[in-house]
Enzyme design. Structure first.
Site, PDB file in Angstrom:
ATOM      1  CD  GLU A  87      43.653  34.247  13.577  1.00 41.11           C
ATOM      2  OE1 GLU A  87      43.832  33.366  14.448  1.00 41.11           O
ATOM      3  OE2 GLU A  87      42.530  34.664  13.254  1.00 41.11           O
ATOM      4  CG  ASP A  90      42.724  37.736  22.671  1.00 42.87           C
ATOM      5  OD1 ASP A  90      42.609  36.617  22.141  1.00 42.87           O
ATOM      6  OD2 ASP A  90      42.786  38.796  22.028  1.00 42.87           O
TER       7      ASP A  90
END
Length: 316
Positions: free
Chosen positions: A100, A111
């Protein structure tokens, strides 16, 4: 990658009325052609030029072999794009089953600090979507495993969903994860991804209601991404034991493979999650930290190779 829920619930678990599109310039820097260099680091073995299998095909092959997929995540352009190109080759040579690759974004709400810092460094160096795609066009034909992009929704919308899908397809990308789009707004994404043979992976979290989870897994392609805990991305001391129950619940609702991410950062984590019945394990922040905080790109690549080998060994 270690994709996350933001706050107490994943974006994909929110209703349309509660979700707001991210704004900001994102990947808006001028484009230039990238020349990929080895930078003095040589991957372990010669790389294949055969087309990579799709994500679904990869999981099916592993299922028949009784194996669990190793899915590392790295941020494009951190510390720079030539190093990203070499990192992709290293991850492939070390036995990664799917990789990924995160597109750096200016407002990465899902994040944690490690990946946020990586995105900031990448953008500060001038990384942009066109440069990432240019790099992928050169590198992906050399890889034996499929690559999935991780992108926030706003950069996709700004470029145009159909155009975005066509571009990433032409680069050789096989899958896509968009963490901040609610299920109700995935219809066009799913339609355009199907047109371009891009597998759109959807996320479910510990706080996703059962009925909603069933709706998510019914349309997720490639695999179902199970976020192991609430919060933002980052390493954890332990993986929540609740993951085992969550895996069982999802597997009662679908026969699709389920990969667990978020907070998985050690070989023992990988082994534990595999024993609980996951079909894949996703490791992100620990990978990003190695590359982004190494004394040199060469040192980061060597550490990445050692770490990836240790994770792969835990799955054998």
């Amino acid at each position: 990658m270690a994709v996350a829920a933001f706050g107490s619930v994943s974006f994909v678990g929110l209703s349309k009325s509660d979700t707001h599109l991210l704004v900001g310039s994102g990947l808006a820097f001028p484009s230039k052609r990238l020349s990929v260099s080895s930078k003095g680091f040589k991957p372990m073995a010669a790389l294949t030029t055969a087309p990579a299998a799709s994500i679904s095909e990869t999981f099916e092959k592993l299922r028949k072999q009784g194996k669990v997929a190793l899915i590392p995540y790295i941020t494009a352009g951190d510390p720079d794009l030539p190093t990203t190109a070499e990192a992709l080759k290293v991850l492939d040579c070390c036995g990664s089953d799917i990789i990924e690759l995160g597109l750096p974004y200016s407002d990465p709400l899902a994040d944690g600090p490690v990946i946020q810092a990586a995105a900031t460094r990448s953008l500060a160096r001038g990384t942009n979507f066109d440069a990432v795609i240019s790099m992928l066009r050169e590198v992906l034909p050399q890889l034996s495993c499929p690559v999935s992009l991780f992108s926030y929704y706003n950069p996709i919308l700004k470029r145009g969903i159909g155009k975005f899908m066509t571009i990433i397809k032409d680069s050789g990308v096989q899958g896509l994860v968009v963490p901040d789009v609610p299920l109700e707004e995935t219809e066009i994404l799913r339609m355009e991804s199907r047109k371009n043979n891009i597998e759109l992976v959807l996320l479910t979290t510990p706080t996703t209601p059962t009925d909603r989870m069933k709706s998510i897994v019914s349309v997720s392609e490639g695999f179902v991404y199970l976020v192991s805990s609430v919060g933002v991305t980052g390493t954890r001391t332990n993986v929540s034991a609740r993951v085992q129950t969550l895996l069982q619940d999802i597997k009662q609702a679908t026969s699709k493979p389920v990969a667990v991410g978020f907070g998985i950062s050690k070989p023992e984590h990988v082994k534990q999650v595999a024993e609980w019945g996951a079909d894949g394990v996703i490791v992100g922040s620990a990978m990003v930290k190695l590359l982004g905080e190494a004394k040199s790109p060469e040192e980061g690549l060597k550490e990445l190779e050692t770490f990836t080998k240790s994770l792969k060994a835990a799955l054998i």
